[in-house]
Design an enzyme around this catalytic site. Structure first.
Site, PDB file in Angstrom:
ATOM      1  N   PRO A  20       0.808  -1.205   0.044  1.00 37.15           N
ATOM      2  CA  PRO A  20      -0.085   0.030   0.178  1.00 37.15           C
ATOM      3  C   PRO A  20       0.713   1.431   0.019  1.00 37.15           C
ATOM      4  O   PRO A  20       1.782   1.314   0.744  1.00 37.15           O
ATOM      5  CB  PRO A  20      -0.719  -0.149   1.333  1.00 37.15           C
ATOM      6  CG  PRO A  20      -0.982  -1.650   1.498  1.00 37.15           C
ATOM      7  CD  PRO A  20       0.252  -2.245   1.119  1.00 37.15           C
ATOM      8  N   CYS A  21       0.432   2.300  -0.810  1.00 36.07           N
ATOM      9  CA  CYS A  21       1.173   3.506  -0.890  1.00 36.07           C
ATOM     10  C   CYS A  21       0.449   4.678  -0.398  1.00 36.07           C
ATOM     11  O   CYS A  21       1.236   5.823  -0.213  1.00 36.07           O
ATOM     12  CB  CYS A  21       1.244   3.906  -2.324  1.00 36.07           C
ATOM     13  SG  CYS A  21      -0.285   4.391  -3.272  1.00 36.07           S
ATOM     14  N   GLN A  22      -0.682   4.416   0.373  1.00 38.14           N
ATOM     15  CA  GLN A  22      -1.309   5.942   0.828  1.00 38.14           C
ATOM     16  C   GLN A  22      -0.286   6.546   1.868  1.00 38.14           C
ATOM     17  O   GLN A  22      -0.539   7.808   1.623  1.00 38.14           O
ATOM     18  CB  GLN A  22      -2.508   5.200   1.670  1.00 38.14           C
ATOM     19  CG  GLN A  22      -3.604   4.567   0.661  1.00 38.14           C
ATOM     20  CD  GLN A  22      -3.513   3.196   0.840  1.00 38.14           C
ATOM     21  OE1 GLN A  22      -2.563   2.609   0.707  1.00 38.14           O
ATOM     22  NE2 GLN A  22      -4.639   2.639   0.595  1.00 38.14           N
ATOM     23  N   LEU A  75       3.126   6.725   1.661  1.00 35.63           N
ATOM     24  CA  LEU A  75       4.213   7.112   1.089  1.00 35.63           C
ATOM     25  C   LEU A  75       3.896   8.144  -0.240  1.00 35.63           C
ATOM     26  O   LEU A  75       5.023   8.608  -0.761  1.00 35.63           O
ATOM     27  CB  LEU A  75       5.047   5.928   0.551  1.00 35.63           C
ATOM     28  CG  LEU A  75       5.087   4.835   1.634  1.00 35.63           C
ATOM     29  CD1 LEU A  75       5.742   3.690   0.909  1.00 35.63           C
ATOM     30  CD2 LEU A  75       6.235   5.555   2.495  1.00 35.63           C
ATOM     31  N   SER A  76       2.746   8.195  -0.586  1.00 36.36           N
ATOM     32  CA  SER A  76       2.397   9.312  -1.808  1.00 36.36           C
ATOM     33  C   SER A  76       2.355  10.649  -1.361  1.00 36.36           C
ATOM     34  O   SER A  76       2.083  10.983  -0.338  1.00 36.36           O
ATOM     35  CB  SER A  76       0.984   8.724  -2.379  1.00 36.36           C
ATOM     36  OG  SER A  76       0.413   9.661  -3.177  1.00 36.36           O
TER      37      SER A  76
END
Length: 386
Positions: free
Chosen positions: A69-71, A73-74
């Site tokens: 999941p990138c939430q 790190l975005s």
């Protein structure tokens, strides 16, 4: 090779690896709508629903892959890094890798903003952990555009191995592409109509990075300004194709969730041709040029490509274009009728854009204004008929 797909989503990694000759033996995914797609597209493959409850990777697995999941790190997300509840799930991957015998190969994917967030802390933490487990690693920012997909989608891929040479898989190919320049009369241009104040997501002859939308199924499709002046939102089937899937790859998700959730599934996926290229190189390594190496920065933002192990780390001078396959023009690529950008959406975007201090391409706002006039007239006509 036998593959275990963690955070499998709709199977972007697994589809690409299958096309490269590998076999998916295990899937792990928690979202019900994604699970339904995996059941449809990978019949018979066992699916674990929660990585936190997965006790071990089967001993016969050769490759563990996953776009974690990138939430957190975005750039557009929470930016809380690996301490966040979502992106912190990478520690579950590391937990599963911390067993003997080690899984021979690991392939991970995430957003490139992690290379600069908090001085690259998240990436440094992941690399430290892989090294402590005995892995040699390479990472590289790769753009899906150079794989024949008219989508500007940069993602960082990490390849790690116990006995192999990750750099020969990830850093052997380099075919830089010259990106097209703005030409409103001849080319289609993608942008995000939900923006307009601090950003635009402008993409020439392509769409900007497809997003995963909201967790409750509010889609976030881009808009496309066509050469004829029409502004449309692409059909979900073309969005699937922009990620390298077949049209209607995710249609089975509608059996368990609202149809708009398909946008979230597609926006979160790994581009299939990129996964295929990595899968091929895992079996048939290329030749890495050591002359590309330079000193690894001890602090701060990280380079777009690097290699390393316990003995040392090096940056690598290489482009984001491994394959260099120029995509078909976006106008010709889109096969399905797009939905005209609505009056409300166009008014909102145009209002924000007029107040913004952004620099827009010459003629772009005029094109938006013309679309606004056309869609407003059509709306008035519909009211008159009613």
């Amino acid at each position: 090779m036998k593959v275990a797909g963690l955070f499998a989503g709709i199977g972007g990694f697994e589809s690409g690896f299958h096309a490269a000759g590998h076999e998916t033996s295990l899937l792990c995914e928690i979202k019900p709508e994604a699970v339904r797609v995996l059941q449809e597209q990978f019949p018979g493959v066992p699916i674990d629903r929660d990585i936190r409850k997965l006790k071990a990777i089967p001993r016969d697995i050769d490759v563990v892959c996953g776009g974690f999941p990138c939430q957190d790190l975005s750039q557009a997300g929470k930016t809380s890094g690996l301490e966040g509840d979502n992106s912190g799930l990478i520690y579950e991957v590391l937990r599963l890798l911390n067993r003997r015998p080690r899984v021979p190969w690991v392939v991970l994917e995430n957003v490139p903003f992690m290379l600069q967030l908090n001085g690259g802390y998240a990436m440094r933490e992941i690399l430290d952990s892989l090294e402590s487990l005995g892995y040699r690693w390479a990472y590289r920012v790769v753009d899906s555009f150079s794989f024949g997909l008219p989508q500007r989608r940069e993602r960082v891929f990490i390849v790690a191995s116990i006995d192999g040479h990750p750099e020969e898989a990830l850093l052997a190919d380099d075919s830089p592409l010259e990106r097209p320049t703005t030409d409103l009369r001849r080319l289609a241009h993608g942008f995000y109509w939900t923006e307009g104040t601090s950003g635009l997501g402008w993409a020439v002859d392509s769409v900007p990075t497809l997003k995963n939308g909201s967790t409750i199924g509010i889609p976030s499709p881009p808009a496309v300004l066509m050469p004829n002046g029409a502004i449309v939102k692409p059909d979900i089937r073309d969005a699937e194709r922009l990620q390298g899937f077949e049209a209607d790859w995710t249609i089975s998700a509608e059996e368990v969730a609202r149809s708009s959730m398909r946008w979230s599934l597609v926006g979160s996926a790994v581009s299939v041709p990129v996964a295929k290229w990595i899968g091929i190189r895992l079996s048939k390594p290329g030749r890495f040029d050591l002359a590309r190496c330079f000193d690894f920065p001890r602090f701060g933002k990280l380079p777009k490509a690097c290699i390393g192990d316990k003995r040392g780390r090096y940056g690598v001078d290489i482009s984001v274009d491994p394959v260099g396959m120029m995509p078909e023009h976006l106008k010709g690529f889109l096969r399905f009728p797009g939905m005209p950008l609505s009056l409300k959406a166009t008014e909102g975007f145009y209002g924000r854009a007029q107040k913004a201090r952004l620099r827009f391409a010459d003629g772009f706002l005029e094109a938006v204004q013309r679309h606004l006039a056309v869609i407003s007239a059509a709306d008035q006509h519909q009211l008159a008929l009613a």
